[in-house]
Each structure stands twice: as C-alpha cells, then as structure tokens.
Scaffold this motif. Structure first.
Motif, PDB file in Angstrom:
ATOM      1  N   ARG A   1       0.835  -1.213   0.000  1.00  0.00           N
ATOM      2  CA  ARG A   1       0.000   0.000   0.000  1.00  0.00           C
ATOM      3  C   ARG A   1       0.862   1.252   0.000  1.00  0.00           C
ATOM      4  O   ARG A   1       0.535   2.241  -0.655  1.00  0.00           O
ATOM      5  CB  ARG A   1      -0.953  -0.009   1.187  1.00  0.00           C
TER       6      ARG A   1
ATOM      7  N   GLN B   1       4.063  -7.885  -3.927  1.00  0.00           N
ATOM      8  CA  GLN B   1       4.307  -6.619  -3.219  1.00  0.00           C
ATOM      9  C   GLN B   1       5.790  -6.246  -3.264  1.00  0.00           C
ATOM     10  O   GLN B   1       6.140  -5.071  -3.247  1.00  0.00           O
ATOM     11  CB  GLN B   1       3.804  -6.715  -1.773  1.00  0.00           C
TER      12      GLN B   1
ATOM     13  N   LEU C   1      -7.808  -3.823  -0.689  1.00  0.00           N
ATOM     14  CA  LEU C   1      -8.016  -2.959  -1.863  1.00  0.00           C
ATOM     15  C   LEU C   1      -8.890  -3.649  -2.907  1.00  0.00           C
ATOM     16  O   LEU C   1      -9.465  -3.002  -3.772  1.00  0.00           O
ATOM     17  CB  LEU C   1      -6.678  -2.566  -2.484  1.00  0.00           C
TER      18      LEU C   1
ATOM     19  N   LEU D   1     -13.018 -19.781  -7.895  1.00  0.00           N
ATOM     20  CA  LEU D   1     -13.697 -18.586  -8.400  1.00  0.00           C
ATOM     21  C   LEU D   1     -12.651 -17.543  -8.781  1.00  0.00           C
ATOM     22  O   LEU D   1     -11.586 -17.479  -8.184  1.00  0.00           O
ATOM     23  CB  LEU D   1     -14.622 -17.998  -7.332  1.00  0.00           C
ATOM     24  N   LEU D   2     -13.003 -16.724  -9.757  1.00  0.00           N
ATOM     25  CA  LEU D   2     -12.096 -15.656 -10.190  1.00  0.00           C
ATOM     26  C   LEU D   2     -12.479 -14.324  -9.568  1.00  0.00           C
ATOM     27  O   LEU D   2     -11.949 -13.286  -9.922  1.00  0.00           O
ATOM     28  CB  LEU D   2     -12.126 -15.527 -11.722  1.00  0.00           C
TER      29      LEU D   2
ATOM     30  N   ASN E   1      -5.663 -15.424 -16.481  1.00  0.00           N
ATOM     31  CA  ASN E   1      -7.124 -15.349 -16.549  1.00  0.00           C
ATOM     32  C   ASN E   1      -7.526 -13.922 -16.930  1.00  0.00           C
ATOM     33  O   ASN E   1      -6.663 -13.060 -17.114  1.00  0.00           O
ATOM     34  CB  ASN E   1      -7.775 -15.819 -15.231  1.00  0.00           C
TER      35      ASN E   1
ATOM     36  N   GLY F   1     -14.014 -12.294  -5.724  1.00  0.00           N
ATOM     37  CA  GLY F   1     -14.134 -12.407  -4.278  1.00  0.00           C
ATOM     38  C   GLY F   1     -15.582 -12.503  -3.837  1.00  0.00           C
ATOM     39  O   GLY F   1     -16.501 -12.463  -4.671  1.00  0.00           O
TER      40      GLY F   1
ATOM     41  N   TRP G   1      -8.493 -19.113   2.755  1.00  0.00           N
ATOM     42  CA  TRP G   1      -9.779 -19.744   2.501  1.00  0.00           C
ATOM     43  C   TRP G   1     -10.088 -19.568   1.023  1.00  0.00           C
ATOM     44  O   TRP G   1     -10.428 -18.471   0.580  1.00  0.00           O
ATOM     45  CB  TRP G   1     -10.869 -19.149   3.390  1.00  0.00           C
TER      46      TRP G   1
ATOM     47  N   SER H   1      -5.909 -11.152 -14.801  1.00  0.00           N
ATOM     48  CA  SER H   1      -4.465 -10.896 -14.814  1.00  0.00           C
ATOM     49  C   SER H   1      -4.036 -10.313 -16.164  1.00  0.00           C
ATOM     50  O   SER H   1      -2.909  -9.831 -16.301  1.00  0.00           O
ATOM     51  CB  SER H   1      -3.665 -12.161 -14.489  1.00  0.00           C
TER      52      SER H   1
ATOM     53  N   LEU I   1     -11.975 -12.947   2.754  1.00  0.00           N
ATOM     54  CA  LEU I   1     -12.463 -13.922   3.728  1.00  0.00           C
ATOM     55  C   LEU I   1     -11.285 -14.449   4.542  1.00  0.00           C
ATOM     56  O   LEU I   1     -10.373 -15.072   3.994  1.00  0.00           O
ATOM     57  CB  LEU I   1     -13.153 -15.067   2.978  1.00  0.00           C
TER      58      LEU I   1
ATOM     59  N   GLN J   1      -6.392  -1.326 -12.862  1.00  0.00           N
ATOM     60  CA  GLN J   1      -5.228  -1.886 -13.562  1.00  0.00           C
ATOM     61  C   GLN J   1      -5.487  -1.954 -15.069  1.00  0.00           C
ATOM     62  O   GLN J   1      -4.559  -2.006 -15.873  1.00  0.00           O
ATOM     63  CB  GLN J   1      -4.910  -3.285 -13.002  1.00  0.00           C
TER      64      GLN J   1
ATOM     65  N   ASP K   1      -0.067 -12.343 -12.555  1.00  0.00           N
ATOM     66  CA  ASP K   1      -0.029 -10.985 -11.983  1.00  0.00           C
ATOM     67  C   ASP K   1       1.341 -10.715 -11.344  1.00  0.00           C
ATOM     68  O   ASP K   1       1.899  -9.635 -11.482  1.00  0.00           O
ATOM     69  CB  ASP K   1      -1.080 -10.820 -10.874  1.00  0.00           C
TER      70      ASP K   1
ATOM     71  N   LEU L   1     -12.097 -19.966  -2.466  1.00  0.00           N
ATOM     72  CA  LEU L   1     -13.503 -20.014  -2.885  1.00  0.00           C
ATOM     73  C   LEU L   1     -13.594 -20.880  -4.134  1.00  0.00           C
ATOM     74  O   LEU L   1     -12.870 -20.629  -5.110  1.00  0.00           O
ATOM     75  CB  LEU L   1     -14.020 -18.610  -3.214  1.00  0.00           C
TER      76      LEU L   1
ATOM     77  N   PRO M   1     -13.784  -7.104   0.460  1.00  0.00           N
ATOM     78  CA  PRO M   1     -13.679  -7.920   1.679  1.00  0.00           C
ATOM     79  C   PRO M   1     -13.026  -9.272   1.399  1.00  0.00           C
ATOM     80  O   PRO M   1     -13.447 -10.013   0.517  1.00  0.00           O
ATOM     81  CB  PRO M   1     -15.148  -8.097   2.105  1.00  0.00           C
TER      82      PRO M   1
END
Ligand code: B12
Length: 428
Positions: A100, A152, A377, A406-407, A241, A409, A396, A244, A382, A290, A193, A398, A380
């Motif tokens: 950040r 990062q 950023l 999943l692609l 994907n 959130g 966690w 990215s 998980l 992006q 990414d 998804l 939310p």
C-alpha cells in the motif's frame, strides 16, 4: 507464416512493432462506463477504504474525475502521511503494508510529484526498510518467503524506481532469483499478476539504467517474464485469466523489444478483453484501475515521466435507470465447508442476483455458520470460517463445486440457482 504473421513481420521491418501491444480504438463509451464504476468508490474516504490504485489508474487513463480526483488525492495524503509518519507505534496494526505504501508513492508520481524533503525521505526510507525485511525473510539461500508476497516485493521496487530511488543489488537480486528459478507461483501454478509486476519493476530498472552490475540478468529476466506470460495465454486469449490480463498487457506494452510472436498474442488478448468488456466482466475497482491505463496505451512504467498535462475527458456520474419493483425471484445456493470437523453443508435461499457475501450473511443469520473478513483494496477478504482463521501462507479458497476456483471475491461473485460453493482452507 500465416497472413497475419506476414503482416506483423512486414510491420516489424518498418519499425511499427514498437507499439504492437497497444490496445487502441476501443469504443469510448465502454471506457467511460468503466471509469464511471470508479466514481462511487471515490466517495469512500475512510482509511480502510481509500485505495491509491484507483487514483493511479485514473491518472494513467484518458478520463478524469475533476474536483473529486483532487479531493481524493488530498484524502490519501492525509491518511497515509498521518499513519506512516506518526511515531506512535502503539497502533502499528493500522500502518499501511509495504504494497500500500508503494501504491501511495505511485499515486504521488501519477500527480507528477517527486518525493523529497523530510517527509518524502521518510516514506522512501520506510519502503526501503520494508524491502530489506522481506529480503531477510527470503534468506540468503532463497529458501524462505517474503512476509507479504513477491507481488508486493515487485511493487515496492517499481515504486522506488519511478521516483528514481535506487535499491541495493541484493534487493533486486532476490526478485531476479525468483524469476530465474520459477518461484513466482501460487499453489504450484505460475501467478501471471506476480510475474507481470516483477517485469514492470525490471522494465523500470532497465530504462533508468539502475543496478548496472545486474544489467544482463535484468534483461534476461525480462525476456523470461515475457515468455512465461505468452506461454500462459489461454485458448480464449487471456494471459492467465481475464483479471491478470490487464497487468500482463501493461508489461508487454512496456517492452522495448517486441517480437512478432508478441504481436499475434496481443491481438488475440485484445479481442478477448473487448469481449469481456462487453460482457461487463470488470466490476471490481482494483481490477478496473489496472485495466484503464492499457486502454490509454499506458503502463505503470510511464510513471517514470508522467504526462500531467495530457487532456482527459471529464467523467459524469452514470445516469440511474429506474429499476422496476418486482417481486424478487429466489434462488438456492449450497454452502460447503469440509476443512473443519464436523463438516458443514447447508442450502440457503437468497434473492436472485445476490452476492456470495449475501449468501454467507444469510447462512450466518440462520444457523451455525460463522465467517470473518478483512477490508482490502480488492474488497472484503475472507479470513476465517467457522472460527478457523487462515494462518500465514494459508487462505480460505472459494470454489464452485466440484473443483473450480472462483475468479472473484465474496462481494463480486454472484452464484446461480442450484450452485454449490465450497470454502476450502488451503496453502499457497
Ligand atoms: C497475492 C494474491 C493473493 C494471495 C494473498 C495473500 C498474501 N499474503 O498476499 C492469495 C493466494 C491468498 C490470494 C487469494 C485469493 N485471490 Co488473489 N491475488 C493476489 C495478487 C497476486 C496480489 C495482491 C496484492 O498483494 N495486492 C497489493 C496490496 C498492496 O493490496 P492489498 O489489498 O493490501 O492486498 C491484499 C488483498 O489483495 C488480499 N487479496 C488477495 N487476493 C484477493 C482477492 C480478493 C477477491 C480479495 C477481496 C482480496 C484479495 O490479499 C492481499 C494481501 O493481504 C492479486 C493480483 C492483482 N492483480 O491484484 C490477486 C487477485 C487480487 N486475487 C484474485 C482472486 C480471485 C483471489 C481468490 C478469490 C481466489 C479464490 N478462488 O479463492 C482468493 C481470495 C479468497 C478470499 N479468502 O477472500 C483476483 C481478483 C480478481 C477480481 N475479480 O477481483 C486477482 C486479481 C488475481 C487474478 N488475476 O485472478 N490472492
């Protein structure tokens, strides 16, 4: 060589390959709609919702948000300077992470500011300290992992580089080693990414003539990054994907040595990206931030010398289409958690169009299901399920049953009727 290949070869001979990965002539209404999706986020000015990436994306785009944009930068400055420069360590949890801080420095650069003076120097030293700590965590034998991530780490080097601040060869060396030894992985797969972010950092170092002792390694690593990104192209044309692809294109676009192969891949990626735009795949503000630069033929590397005078079209808020009040149709979604004992499986009924987060809330209201999130950023994140918090290098995951990650959130993904969503604790 096919017809397209022959044309690209000819263009190469004419020197026109330099811009072969530029995404031009995109319908301006589509671009405007993307920009409009960022506007409501620019009204959220609490420290955990401020997102420097949104500011960077907008400044590198063909669009501007007028007074709202200036006010947003002002709020970013107040929030980041206050928490980073205060000597109060009691609330150190609230201090922004390395990534950040790096994004904040990119935001200042996007406004053509050069960090300097007492305050600026402290920000730069802080980021350098973060990188040194991460370098130590990776260790001299390269067996450890950064506390945050190589994504990062790359972002940190890039942010210092666009401000023309040098970092030690040993810091750059860790990222070079990771690329050379194919360590930029997530769950055993290449993270496009992360590789793209490392490549953007190397592109900046190469253009700025920094770290001259490592010049050959940097050039080789860049070649490798490009090759890996091209290899990761899917039959539909995405690099990795759909989400990215924007960063991958930023990297390819910043390339000093485009090849015919890159040209063909970029044309295909452009087609897939335009199809995704038409299908409204881009909803998340971070991903939009992006994507916007590449629709304006820009990448983060352009922050070395940003053009703050370039004309940009003023964004108007989207006009609301009044929704007809209809009796909502309900759908059933099954939630499954096998990573805990006893395992959990339950069907929840929610209005059609609800997000996965709505499903989780409903399950929590109605039964023994429990979950926790943390603001990020991207929205939310998980962090815990049924009281079990993911530890370092765990998360966690998804998935749509039986086994499709999943692609998106929890706030963005909208399950369909009859779907089973699994929350699975995994290592990364
Ligand atoms: C590193 C990373 C991860 C790491 C994060 C752990 C860590 N300590 O760094 C791991 C592997 C755990 C991860 C997990 C996921 N990720 Co991820 N991740 C990234 C990556 C490469 C960098 C994020 C980052 O450091 N940003 C910079 C810092 C400064 O920002 P930050 O907000 O402080 O960073 C935090 C958040 O980004 C959070 N996070 C990471 N991924 C995701 C995804 C979502 C949806 C949310 C809300 C938060 C989040 O972890 C970061 C560290 O704390 C991005 C790539 C990108 N283009 O942004 C993808 C990315 C954000 N992830 C993505 C996805 C889809 C996921 C998952 C949902 C995958 C899944 N099926 O489970 C999960 C999150 C599930 C959950 N529990 O909520 C997508 C999001 C696309 C979108 N439409 O928004 C991205 C863009 C990658 C991609 N191209 O598909 N991720």
């Amino acid at each position: 060589m096919g017809g397209l290949g022959a044309l690209l070869f000819l263009l190469g001979g004419l020197g026109a390959l330099a811009h072969i990965c530029d995404i031009t002539e995109v319908d301006s209404t589509l671009v405007e709609r993307l920009g409009q999706r960022l506007l409501p986020w620019m009204d959220r000015l609490s420290p955990e919702q401020l997102n420097p990436s949104i500011y960077v994306g907008l400044r590198l785009s063909s669009l501007q948000a007028g007074a709202k944009e200036a006010h947003y930068l002002h709020s970013l400055k107040l929030s980041y300077q206050q928490s980073l420069l205060s000597n109060d360590n009691s609330d150190s949890e609230a201090k922004p992470s390395m990534g950040r801080l790096a994004l904040y420095l990119l935001a200042l650069r996007a406004n053509c500011e050069v960090v300097g003076g007492r305050k600026g120097d402290r920000l730069v030293s802080q980021l350098k300290r973060f990188l040194e700590d991460e370098k130590r965590a990776i260790g001299h034998n390269h067996k450890g992992h950064p506390h945050t991530s190589y994504y990062q780490y790359g972002l940190g080097i890039l942010a210092l580089c666009v401000h023309q601040k040098r970092v030690h060869d040993s810091v750059v060396g860790k990222l070079l080693y990771a690329v050379e030894h194919e360590q930029l992985l997530q769950q055993g797969h290449l993270s496009v990414d992360t590789v793209a972010m490392a490549g953007l950092a190397f592109s900046c170092l190469e253009l700025s003539n920094f770290n001259p002792n490592q010049r050959n390694r940097i050039t080789q690593a860049l070649r490798r990054v490009r090759e890996e990104i091209l290899k990761a192209q899917t039959p539909e044309g995405h690099f990795g994907n759909v989400y990215s692809t924007p960063l991958a294109l930023q990297l390819l676009m910043a390339s000093l040595r485009p090849t015919v192969e890159m040209g063909t891949a970029c044309l295909k990626a452009k087609a897939s990206l335009l199809a995704s735009l038409q299908h409204k795949a881009f909803q998340n503000p971070l991903v939009i931030s992006q994507l916007l630069p590449i629709l304006n033929q820009k990448s983060y590397v352009d922050l070395i010398s940003p053009d703050c005078q370039a004309p940009r079209a003023l964004l108007e808020p989207a006009t609301e289409t009044p929704s007809q009040t209809q009796v909502p149709e309900f759908i059933h979604v099954t939630l499954k958690v096998s990573s805990i004992s006893p395992s959990y499986r339950h069907s929840v009924s929610v209005p059609a169009g609800s997000s996965l987060e709505d499903v989780l809330k409903k399950a929590q209201e109605n039964g023994r299901f429990r979950y926790g999130t943390q603001a990020s950023l991207s929205g939310p994140y998980l962090t815990s399920v049924m009281g079990k918090t993911a530890e370092a290098r765990e998360f966690w995951q998804l998935l749509r049953a039986p086994d499709t990650p999943l692609l998106q959130g929890i706030a963005d993904y909208r399950p369909r009727d009859g779907e089973t969503i699994e929350l699975r604790l995994v290592g990364w």
